[in-house]
Design a protein around this motif. Structure first.
Motif, PDB file in Angstrom:
ATOM      1  N   GLU A 160       0.805  -1.224   0.000  1.00 50.09           N
ATOM      2  CA  GLU A 160       0.000   0.000   0.000  1.00 50.09           C
ATOM      3  C   GLU A 160       0.840   1.277   0.000  1.00 50.09           C
ATOM      4  N   ASN A 161       2.047   1.227   0.522  1.00 53.94           N
ATOM      5  CA  ASN A 161       2.896   2.426   0.567  1.00 53.94           C
ATOM      6  C   ASN A 161       4.133   2.291  -0.322  1.00 53.94           C
ATOM      7  N   ASP A 162       4.042   1.417  -1.314  1.00 54.25           N
ATOM      8  CA  ASP A 162       5.189   1.150  -2.171  1.00 54.25           C
ATOM      9  C   ASP A 162       4.854   1.521  -3.620  1.00 54.25           C
ATOM     10  N   PRO A 163       5.293   2.664  -4.100  1.00 51.47           N
ATOM     11  CA  PRO A 163       4.970   3.071  -5.466  1.00 51.47           C
ATOM     12  C   PRO A 163       5.671   2.245  -6.540  1.00 51.47           C
ATOM     13  N   SER A 164       6.638   1.419  -6.139  1.00 49.36           N
ATOM     14  CA  SER A 164       7.340   0.595  -7.128  1.00 49.36           C
ATOM     15  C   SER A 164       6.551  -0.658  -7.499  1.00 49.36           C
ATOM     16  N   VAL A 165       5.478  -0.956  -6.769  1.00 50.63           N
ATOM     17  CA  VAL A 165       4.606  -2.094  -7.073  1.00 50.63           C
ATOM     18  C   VAL A 165       3.172  -1.582  -7.168  1.00 50.63           C
ATOM     19  N   PHE A 166       2.582  -1.696  -8.353  1.00 49.05           N
ATOM     20  CA  PHE A 166       1.209  -1.253  -8.570  1.00 49.05           C
ATOM     21  C   PHE A 166       0.296  -2.469  -8.503  1.00 49.05           C
ATOM     22  N   THR A 167      -0.705  -2.420  -7.614  1.00 49.04           N
ATOM     23  CA  THR A 167      -1.622  -3.541  -7.436  1.00 49.04           C
ATOM     24  C   THR A 167      -2.952  -3.238  -8.112  1.00 49.04           C
ATOM     25  N   PHE A 168      -3.368  -4.114  -9.009  1.00 38.86           N
ATOM     26  CA  PHE A 168      -4.630  -4.004  -9.740  1.00 38.86           C
ATOM     27  C   PHE A 168      -5.438  -5.265  -9.472  1.00 38.86           C
ATOM     28  N   SER A 169      -6.620  -5.101  -8.887  1.00 37.16           N
ATOM     29  CA  SER A 169      -7.482  -6.236  -8.569  1.00 37.16           C
ATOM     30  C   SER A 169      -8.864  -6.001  -9.183  1.00 37.16           C
ATOM     31  N   MET A 170      -9.289  -6.939 -10.020  1.00 38.07           N
ATOM     32  CA  MET A 170     -10.619  -6.903 -10.634  1.00 38.07           C
ATOM     33  C   MET A 170     -11.363  -8.125 -10.114  1.00 38.07           C
ATOM     34  N   HIS A 171     -12.399  -7.904  -9.329  1.00 34.22           N
ATOM     35  CA  HIS A 171     -12.963  -8.975  -8.514  1.00 34.22           C
ATOM     36  C   HIS A 171     -14.463  -8.776  -8.306  1.00 34.22           C
ATOM     37  N   GLY A 172     -15.095  -9.789  -7.725  1.00 30.24           N
ATOM     38  CA  GLY A 172     -16.507  -9.711  -7.399  1.00 30.24           C
ATOM     39  C   GLY A 172     -16.751  -8.768  -6.232  1.00 30.24           C
ATOM     40  N   LYS A 173     -17.675  -7.854  -6.415  1.00 29.81           N
ATOM     41  CA  LYS A 173     -17.965  -6.838  -5.399  1.00 29.81           C
ATOM     42  C   LYS A 173     -18.448  -7.457  -4.094  1.00 29.81           C
ATOM     43  N   SER A 174     -19.279  -8.480  -4.181  1.00 25.98           N
ATOM     44  CA  SER A 174     -19.877  -9.048  -2.962  1.00 25.98           C
ATOM     45  C   SER A 174     -19.199 -10.330  -2.511  1.00 25.98           C
ATOM     46  N   ASN A 175     -18.072 -10.681  -3.135  1.00 27.34           N
ATOM     47  CA  ASN A 175     -17.332 -11.870  -2.742  1.00 27.34           C
ATOM     48  C   ASN A 175     -16.423 -11.602  -1.541  1.00 27.34           C
ATOM     49  N   TYR A 176     -15.979 -12.681  -0.920  1.00 30.61           N
ATOM     50  CA  TYR A 176     -14.901 -12.639   0.063  1.00 30.61           C
ATOM     51  C   TYR A 176     -13.686 -11.975  -0.576  1.00 30.61           C
ATOM     52  N   PRO A 177     -12.921 -11.217   0.173  1.00 27.71           N
ATOM     53  CA  PRO A 177     -13.101 -10.800   1.572  1.00 27.71           C
ATOM     54  C   PRO A 177     -14.157  -9.699   1.676  1.00 27.71           C
ATOM     55  N   PHE A 178     -14.943  -9.765   2.728  1.00 28.85           N
ATOM     56  CA  PHE A 178     -16.053  -8.825   2.867  1.00 28.85           C
ATOM     57  C   PHE A 178     -15.563  -7.456   3.310  1.00 28.85           C
ATOM     58  N   LYS A 179     -14.408  -7.417   3.996  1.00 29.30           N
ATOM     59  CA  LYS A 179     -13.731  -6.149   4.253  1.00 29.30           C
ATOM     60  C   LYS A 179     -12.560  -6.064   3.289  1.00 29.30           C
ATOM     61  N   LYS A 180     -12.703  -5.221   2.286  1.00 25.16           N
ATOM     62  CA  LYS A 180     -11.675  -5.098   1.263  1.00 25.16           C
ATOM     63  C   LYS A 180     -10.585  -4.134   1.720  1.00 25.16           C
ATOM     64  N   GLU A 181      -9.366  -4.382   1.254  1.00 29.85           N
ATOM     65  CA  GLU A 181      -8.295  -3.400   1.378  1.00 29.85           C
ATOM     66  C   GLU A 181      -8.349  -2.476   0.155  1.00 29.85           C
ATOM     67  N   VAL A 182      -7.431  -1.534   0.081  1.00 26.32           N
ATOM     68  CA  VAL A 182      -7.424  -0.597  -1.044  1.00 26.32           C
ATOM     69  C   VAL A 182      -6.215  -0.897  -1.924  1.00 26.32           C
ATOM     70  N   SER A 183      -6.462  -1.464  -3.110  1.00 27.09           N
ATOM     71  CA  SER A 183      -5.406  -1.656  -4.094  1.00 27.09           C
ATOM     72  C   SER A 183      -5.135  -0.319  -4.774  1.00 27.09           C
ATOM     73  N   ASP A 184      -4.065  -0.251  -5.553  1.00 30.76           N
ATOM     74  CA  ASP A 184      -3.844   0.958  -6.339  1.00 30.76           C
ATOM     75  C   ASP A 184      -4.975   1.160  -7.340  1.00 30.76           C
ATOM     76  N   LEU A 185      -5.532   0.047  -7.842  1.00 25.69           N
ATOM     77  CA  LEU A 185      -6.729   0.107  -8.674  1.00 25.69           C
ATOM     78  C   LEU A 185      -7.589  -1.097  -8.356  1.00 25.69           C
ATOM     79  N   ASP A 186      -8.794  -0.835  -7.880  1.00 27.11           N
ATOM     80  CA  ASP A 186      -9.786  -1.883  -7.644  1.00 27.11           C
ATOM     81  C   ASP A 186     -10.948  -1.682  -8.598  1.00 27.11           C
TER      82      ASP A 186
END
Length: 300
Positions: free
Chosen positions: A169-195
């Motif tokens: 989350e605090n590393d600009p050298s790694v960009f995280t992109f997650s495309m996933h089911g809105k209502s799927n597990y995990p029910f408490k989502k973290e914040v990717s660089d792009l969700d």
């Protein structure tokens, strides 16, 4: 040549009720050999990864609790597997498979791990059948070896890569992109660089339109020199733990687009398989096998 990490320990037996997720690893390898997509020369056997590389991502206390089986009961329940010495050894070998496949991807354009994609593992805890975060460990390895400058993680498993998002989350050298089911597990989502959170029942046309609009723009904006691809097949309609509605052909087109985009942009890509929980094992094997078939046809 396409190189694929596989170790006999991947099929580590679990108590009844936990065995099904482990069946696919050996069956997938056997299917690829049977149909001629791969030969024995395509496979390499990973070994035990040194603690140093695991500790680039995971805390010392967590790793020690895993190795000495002293993880508290609540933390162990979140993982979902009964912990054992053999299981922890398996996870460390899987991580080594992803590390070695990352090095091979730089040499050959692509490499794969039949296991891995353990994106729910945090630095200090595991959950959702994920104990050590293999792609995060391998990303840190590439950075330590000064083999990459900017990494893009493309996580297309049906579940958000919450552990991966938190680790970087605090590393600009790694960009995280997650495309996933809105209502799927995990029910408490973290914040990717792009969700990108998809509604239940998302079909082939909707999914592929979003992906094909997003990924090229993301590569242009971030200019990565290495890509990790988490190619979970739990996006297909029959999956017991997914809520999307892709066909097997739609899932195959997803993989084709991602791999062809990496090839066209001359960006090495390492693939971990991620989830797949359809009721019939042959459905899971066929969907996963498509990723390997495409890797062969596109890169070799």
């Amino acid at each position: 040549m396409l190189k694929i990490a596989f170790h006999p320990i991947y099929k580590h037996p679990l108590p009844a009720g936990h065995r099904f997720p482990m069946l696919k690893y050996e069956l997938l390898r056997d299917q690829l050999l049977y149909e001629g997509t791969c030969t024995q020369d395509n496979f390499f056997e990973p070994s035990t990864l040194e603690d140093h590389y695991i500790l680039n991502v995971h805390t010392a206390d967590y790793l020690n609790d895993l190795k000495y089986l002293t993880l508290n009961a609540r933390a162990a329940r979140k993982i979902g597997f009964p912990l054992s010495e053999a299981l922890i050894k398996r996870e460390i070998i899987i991580a080594d498979g992803t590390v070695k496949a990352s090095q091979l991807a730089i040499d050959h354009g692509i490499a794969m791990n039949i296991a891995g994609g353990t994106h729910h593992a945090y630095a200090d805890s595991g959950e959702g059948f994920c104990i050590l975060n293999d792609q995060a460990i391998a990303a840190r390895y590439l950075q330590e070896m000064q083999l990459t400058e900017k990494i893009l993680i493309v996580d297309l498993d049906v579940h958000q890569g919450n552990g991966t998002a938190k680790i970087f989350e605090n590393d600009p050298s790694v960009f995280t992109f997650s495309m996933h089911g809105k209502s799927n597990y995990p029910f408490k989502k973290e914040v990717s660089d792009l969700d990108i959170a998809l509604e239940d029942g998302c079909d082939d046309n909707t999914y592929l339109s979003i992906l094909k609009d997003t990924l090229p723009k993301l590569i242009q904006a971030e200019n990565p020199d290495f890509i990790y691809y988490l190619s979970g097949v739990d996006v297909i309609e029959t999956d017991k733990l997914g809520k999307l509605s892709l066909s097997i052909e739609g899932c195959k087109e997803r993989d084709r687009f991602v791999l062809q985009t990496c090839k066209d942009n001359e960006i090495p890509v390492m693939c971990s398989m991620g989830g797949g929980y359809s009721p019939e094992i042959k459905t899971i094997i066929d969907a996963h096998a498509n990723t390997f078939r495409l890797a062969q046809s596109i890169f070799f």
